[in-house]
Design a protein around this motif. Sequence first.
Motif, PDB file in Angstrom:
ATOM      1  N   SER A 163     -12.727 -25.996   6.706  1.00  0.00           N
ATOM      2  CA  SER A 163     -14.035 -26.542   6.375  1.00  0.00           C
ATOM      3  C   SER A 163     -15.148 -25.648   6.912  1.00  0.00           C
ATOM      4  O   SER A 163     -16.106 -25.323   6.195  1.00  0.00           O
ATOM      5  CB  SER A 163     -14.168 -27.953   6.948  1.00  0.00           C
ATOM      6  OG  SER A 163     -15.470 -28.458   6.755  1.00  0.00           O
ATOM      7  N   HIS A 164     -15.043 -25.239   8.155  1.00  0.00           N
ATOM      8  CA  HIS A 164     -16.076 -24.400   8.760  1.00  0.00           C
ATOM      9  C   HIS A 164     -16.096 -23.002   8.149  1.00  0.00           C
ATOM     10  O   HIS A 164     -17.170 -22.429   7.938  1.00  0.00           O
ATOM     11  CB  HIS A 164     -15.869 -24.317  10.267  1.00  0.00           C
ATOM     12  CG  HIS A 164     -16.389 -25.510  11.014  1.00  0.00           C
ATOM     13  ND1 HIS A 164     -15.709 -26.706  11.068  1.00  0.00           N
ATOM     14  CD2 HIS A 164     -17.543 -25.696  11.722  1.00  0.00           C
ATOM     15  CE1 HIS A 164     -16.405 -27.573  11.775  1.00  0.00           C
ATOM     16  NE2 HIS A 164     -17.510 -27.001  12.180  1.00  0.00           N
ATOM     17  N   LEU A 165     -14.916 -22.445   7.868  1.00  0.00           N
ATOM     18  CA  LEU A 165     -14.867 -21.100   7.292  1.00  0.00           C
ATOM     19  C   LEU A 165     -15.391 -21.082   5.863  1.00  0.00           C
ATOM     20  O   LEU A 165     -16.013 -20.113   5.431  1.00  0.00           O
ATOM     21  CB  LEU A 165     -13.437 -20.554   7.344  1.00  0.00           C
ATOM     22  CG  LEU A 165     -12.963 -20.157   8.748  1.00  0.00           C
ATOM     23  CD1 LEU A 165     -11.457 -19.931   8.765  1.00  0.00           C
ATOM     24  CD2 LEU A 165     -13.687 -18.906   9.227  1.00  0.00           C
ATOM     25  N   SER A 166     -15.158 -22.153   5.128  1.00  0.00           N
ATOM     26  CA  SER A 166     -15.722 -22.255   3.787  1.00  0.00           C
ATOM     27  C   SER A 166     -17.242 -22.231   3.844  1.00  0.00           C
ATOM     28  O   SER A 166     -17.905 -21.540   3.059  1.00  0.00           O
ATOM     29  CB  SER A 166     -15.229 -23.538   3.118  1.00  0.00           C
ATOM     30  OG  SER A 166     -15.787 -23.685   1.834  1.00  0.00           O
ATOM     31  N   GLY A 167     -17.805 -22.973   4.809  1.00  0.00           N
ATOM     32  CA  GLY A 167     -19.247 -22.956   4.978  1.00  0.00           C
ATOM     33  C   GLY A 167     -19.766 -21.604   5.429  1.00  0.00           C
ATOM     34  O   GLY A 167     -20.847 -21.169   5.023  1.00  0.00           O
ATOM     35  N   LEU A 168     -18.976 -20.897   6.248  1.00  0.00           N
ATOM     36  CA  LEU A 168     -19.371 -19.578   6.717  1.00  0.00           C
ATOM     37  C   LEU A 168     -19.470 -18.588   5.553  1.00  0.00           C
ATOM     38  O   LEU A 168     -20.432 -17.825   5.448  1.00  0.00           O
ATOM     39  CB  LEU A 168     -18.367 -19.083   7.758  1.00  0.00           C
ATOM     40  CG  LEU A 168     -18.720 -17.817   8.547  1.00  0.00           C
ATOM     41  CD1 LEU A 168     -18.084 -17.857   9.929  1.00  0.00           C
ATOM     42  CD2 LEU A 168     -18.264 -16.556   7.824  1.00  0.00           C
ATOM     43  N   VAL A 169     -18.481 -18.600   4.669  1.00  0.00           N
ATOM     44  CA  VAL A 169     -18.514 -17.702   3.513  1.00  0.00           C
ATOM     45  C   VAL A 169     -19.718 -18.004   2.639  1.00  0.00           C
ATOM     46  O   VAL A 169     -20.400 -17.090   2.147  1.00  0.00           O
ATOM     47  CB  VAL A 169     -17.207 -17.811   2.695  1.00  0.00           C
ATOM     48  CG1 VAL A 169     -17.322 -17.012   1.395  1.00  0.00           C
ATOM     49  CG2 VAL A 169     -16.027 -17.307   3.501  1.00  0.00           C
TER      50      VAL A 169
END
Length: 374
Positions: free
Chosen positions: A56-62
């Motif tokens: 979830s956090h990495l998706s937002g980071l991208v």
Amino acid sequence: MGEMILRKPAILYETIEAIYQRVNGITFSQKKRDILLKYGQKLSGPERNRIELLCSHLSGLVEEVCGELPESPQLTYYFQRWDTESKWQNMCLAKLMIYSFLDIRIADFQEALDRTRTAALGILSRPYVLFDVNSGGMSFRVADAGETVPELVDQLEQIPIEEQYRWKIYKILCRFPEAFQELSEHLYPVALRMEAAMESFLPLAQESYDHWEQYFQGHSFPDLLEQLTNQEVEADGLDTYINLSMLAANDMIYTYGTLEGKDFRQVYIGVLINESFRVDRVQMTDEAICNLLKVISDRSKFEILRRISRSSSYCQELAREMNLTTATISRHMGLLLDAGLVRARRGENRIYYDLNRDAVTNLCDVVCGVLLQQ
């Protein structure tokens, strides 16, 4: 000597991975689904929850670093995934240009970019031999004094990749400074956003850093490599620098470098995986059994297995013996590796392949058990 954990992400590496995923439509929803499909039954509740949280956090980071990325023919040219039959090869031109010369120990983007350019020009300005191309980059060696070095086009003919990709590599190596500058201009704005976004993500990664710190107190990198990928490296005493990859979260790649005349190994381990994510490609469902039988029913692949059951071999040697192109042998070998029927190990300037006898025996036993059960 030994394994050393680097606790700061390499921003240049993460920037390349972020753009690669954006250009090719790769999402963390897909990564999460793939991991849970393959390993879900083996994961504890807390492990599943952690994967959900990180994805979830990495998706937002991208989205944060690449959300404003414009569509561009140049971006597509540098970052479009090369079409290979092997699932474990994730190559594009930008990755080859950067990963071939990147020092994993440098976290700062600008310093890493400058050193990568210097390292590349240092190699490419002298007579060199290009002997391998894979997800970790291009592998070069500096020619020995007095050695007759083949023309670049002849060197590329020995690399087991498709003809169209040989031509792209040839063009890039012939005009590397200009191409590197062009690629760099695309990286700068994303890297600036990446540095800021990574600061807020790092606290979530500390558990993974701590995990690998503890793991390598009692294990070596060759232990991990064989467990995760069916590849072997001989104990060589090289210093091994290990960093987590945030964006290439379910991958692992390793490369080699030289500093002040001393060789070292550098490893990127995806933040979503750990040593329990064992290679388990021979999963004994009926569908998996049929897929494996389909792989080895092809005459050429079956012949490869027969030949490497007698002695180790490498792609160019098999190509000569079987009167096939090295690109064809490489495609076949990628599928056999994906199936878990073959093991790979790095020798001097080559990748050697051996039959995974345990996997073949297991497959035969399971087929007999399914078809002959009373």
